[in-house]
Enzyme design. Structure first.
Site, mmCIF file in Angstrom:
data_model
loop_
_atom_site.group_PDB
_atom_site.id
_atom_site.type_symbol
_atom_site.label_atom_id
_atom_site.label_comp_id
_atom_site.label_asym_id
_atom_site.label_seq_id
_atom_site.Cartn_x
_atom_site.Cartn_y
_atom_site.Cartn_z
ATOM 1 N N GLY A 64 26.749 2.357 50.931
ATOM 2 C CA GLY A 64 25.864 2.820 49.875
ATOM 3 C C GLY A 64 24.752 1.826 49.646
ATOM 4 O O GLY A 64 24.682 0.764 50.274
ATOM 5 N N GLY A 66 21.493 0.557 46.533
ATOM 6 C CA GLY A 66 20.827 0.671 45.249
ATOM 7 C C GLY A 66 19.333 0.549 45.451
ATOM 8 O O GLY A 66 18.809 0.868 46.518
ATOM 9 N N TYR A 67 18.639 0.041 44.440
ATOM 10 C CA TYR A 67 17.202 -0.131 44.554
ATOM 11 C C TYR A 67 16.851 -1.177 45.606
ATOM 12 O O TYR A 67 15.818 -1.084 46.270
ATOM 13 C CB TYR A 67 16.617 -0.559 43.205
ATOM 14 C CG TYR A 67 16.180 0.601 42.339
ATOM 15 C CD1 TYR A 67 14.872 0.704 41.906
ATOM 16 C CD2 TYR A 67 17.083 1.592 41.958
ATOM 17 C CE1 TYR A 67 14.469 1.764 41.114
ATOM 18 C CE2 TYR A 67 16.687 2.645 41.166
ATOM 19 C CZ TYR A 67 15.374 2.735 40.740
ATOM 20 O OH TYR A 67 14.980 3.797 39.974
ATOM 21 N N THR A 68 17.698 -2.196 45.735
ATOM 22 C CA THR A 68 17.338 -3.352 46.558
ATOM 23 C C THR A 68 18.218 -3.523 47.783
ATOM 24 O O THR A 68 17.719 -3.816 48.870
ATOM 25 C CB THR A 68 17.424 -4.643 45.709
ATOM 26 O OG1 THR A 68 16.690 -4.458 44.504
ATOM 27 C CG2 THR A 68 16.869 -5.833 46.479
ATOM 28 N N LYS A 69 19.531 -3.346 47.631
ATOM 29 C CA LYS A 69 20.482 -3.757 48.651
ATOM 30 C C LYS A 69 21.192 -2.567 49.286
ATOM 31 O O LYS A 69 21.338 -1.524 48.667
ATOM 32 C CB LYS A 69 21.530 -4.698 48.030
ATOM 33 C CG LYS A 69 20.976 -5.975 47.458
ATOM 34 C CD LYS A 69 21.991 -6.668 46.580
ATOM 35 C CE LYS A 69 22.289 -5.864 45.337
ATOM 36 N NZ LYS A 69 23.172 -6.555 44.383
ATOM 37 N N LYS A 85 26.407 -7.291 52.588
ATOM 38 C CA LYS A 85 25.264 -6.860 51.788
ATOM 39 C C LYS A 85 24.000 -7.474 52.366
ATOM 40 O O LYS A 85 23.972 -8.658 52.716
ATOM 41 C CB LYS A 85 25.406 -7.299 50.329
ATOM 42 C CG LYS A 85 26.319 -6.449 49.492
ATOM 43 C CD LYS A 85 26.216 -6.860 48.021
ATOM 44 C CE LYS A 85 27.148 -6.045 47.159
ATOM 45 N NZ LYS A 85 27.025 -6.403 45.719
ATOM 46 N N ASP A 197 23.325 -4.202 33.828
ATOM 47 C CA ASP A 197 23.564 -2.920 34.490
ATOM 48 C C ASP A 197 25.075 -2.734 34.589
ATOM 49 O O ASP A 197 25.711 -3.155 35.541
ATOM 50 C CB ASP A 197 22.906 -2.897 35.870
ATOM 51 C CG ASP A 197 22.925 -1.510 36.501
ATOM 52 O OD1 ASP A 197 23.368 -0.562 35.823
ATOM 53 O OD2 ASP A 197 22.505 -1.376 37.661
#
Length: 412
Positions: A64, A66-69, A85, A197
């Site tokens: 999966g 996110g915005y960055t990783k 990651k 978050d």
């Protein structure tokens, strides 16, 4: 928000579903097996795995992003499964930065700062409920030098719908894990740490224990203030006003933010549902107190540990287990292979498999189920030491099994 929702729902299919990450590219001959430390002052024993561990990984799967990783699951040459990651080259942060500034290397370094921050915090905040950092690797990738990959413990994503279908004992374990984590964050070596978050997707399950995995949005500093009007803790359903200390900081805002998020995302769903009857008043008080921020993390953890003690010691059964008039015949070293029925919540989908503190509680459970005519005590135990027991509709076929003991109703 819509992009995050879609990322939450996106399944991780087999194989690399995105452009090849830095660690998937072969290392040049002579590449260091262990990268230099990112900076001085790193405490503790430090990570142990480096670039050499990534030379021959197998079974890579995209998990999966996110915005960055982006997160990948791989198997190391020795057989251990770990999570990797790296900055997502197709991600929102890197892409929007490149579109705006056109400086790919600089944008990568800006995005990698989150990964580096998370790596440092994983190392500094070591705890049984913080994902374990195994190592990291710096290596060149295409036109970007020194791309960073972190190597961490592998966990399973937190799926709330699935958790609601598990036993209360396992759900309580998650809440207890969270209470211990928040206590650690409130008293960490860095000071009080808050997770800005805070959602179920920021956590994973490792052998039943809840662990925080995403720390790039963690904050250590308390909120400065000139008065209580500066100390408003805002949530979608309600707000809280905290006092402003004489030193100009909002008192306990970091730990109270963590605690209310724990209440609204975890405690309110997982704690009271199908709990033992005698424990429900105490569990309700935990849910209500955290929902009103009447307690801090110290008191919350103390009450969760009290529940654990009552449950593990069997004290919650006092005055609740009535003596049964039904007699049960004990058949040692035996089991009933069939004649199952389903009950809820069961540890096994196709049968009624529950945990009990002792034989009296097993009899109590059988008496409370109209279809129960026998039960089989196994030698398997849960994380609290309770024994797993199969409950059966009859005993027409009893077969030898040295690891089980069968009890059948002698009458009625």
């Amino acid at each position: 928000p819509e992009r995050r929702r879609l990322m939450d729902l996106a399944p991780g299919g087999p194989g690399l579903q995105r452009p090849r990450p830095p660690w998937a590219r072969p290392l040049p001959d002579g590449a260091p097996g262990w990268p230099p430390a990112p900076g001085p002052g790193s405490p503790g024993p430090g990570p142990r795995l480096g670039c050499a561990a990534l030379r021959n990984v197998s079974g890579a799967q995209y998990v999966g992003s996110g915005y960055t990783k982006a997160v990948y699951r791989v198997r190391l040459p020795g057989g251990a499964a770990v999570a990797l990651k790296a900055v997502d080259f197709s991600g929102h942060d890197l892409g929007s930065c490149v579109r705006e500034f056109g400086v790919r290397r600089g944008c990568y370094r800006l995005a990698a700062h989150k990964l580096l921050k998370e790596m440092v915090l994983l190392e500094r905040l070591r705890h049984p409920n913080v994902l374990q950092l195994y190592g990291y690797c710096y290596q060149d990738s295409e036109d970007i030098p020194d791309t960073l990959t972190t190597i961490t413990e592998l966990g399973a994503p937190v799926e709330m719908i699935q958790l609601l279908q598990t036993s209360w004992e396992d759900r309580f374990r998650i809440c207890l894990s969270l209470g211990r984590l928040l206590h650690h964050l409130a008293h960490s070596p860095l000071g009080s740490v808050t997770l800005l978050d805070f959602r179920p997707r920021q956590f994973v399950l490792v052998d039943g224990e809840l662990k925080v995995t995403d720390l790039d949005d963690a904050r250590v500093e308390e909120t400065p203030c000139a008065g209580s009007a500066d100390c408003i803790l805002e949530f979608p359903a309600r707000n809280f006003t905290l006092p402003c200390s004489a030193h100009g900081w909002c008192e306990g805002m970091n730990e109270k933010r963590n605690l209310y998020n724990a209440y609204r995302f975890f405690f309110t769903y997982l704690l009271p549902h199908s709990a033992p009857h005698s424990l429900r008043p105490l569990l309700d008080s935990i849910v209500n107190a955290t929902g009103e921020l009447a307690w801090g993390v110290d008191e919350t953890l103390a009450q969760l540990e009290k529940v654990l003690h009552l449950y593990r010691s069997g004290q919650y059964l006092q005055n609740s287990t009535a003596s049964s008039s039904t007699e049960y015949q004990r058949i040692p070293d035996s089991t009933i292979p069939q004649e199952d029925y389903r009950c809820w919540p069961s540890y096994h989908h196709g049968s009624c498999l529950l945990s009990v503190f002792n034989l009296a509680e097993a009899v109590d459970v059988c008496e409370s189920h109209a279809q129960c005519q026998a039960f089989v005590v196994t030698n398997q135990t849960t994380w609290t030491g309770r024994q797993l027991v199969f409950f059966k509709t009859g005993w027409s076929q009893v077969v030898p099994d040295p690891n089980k003991t069968t009890y059948v109703k002698a009458s009625g």
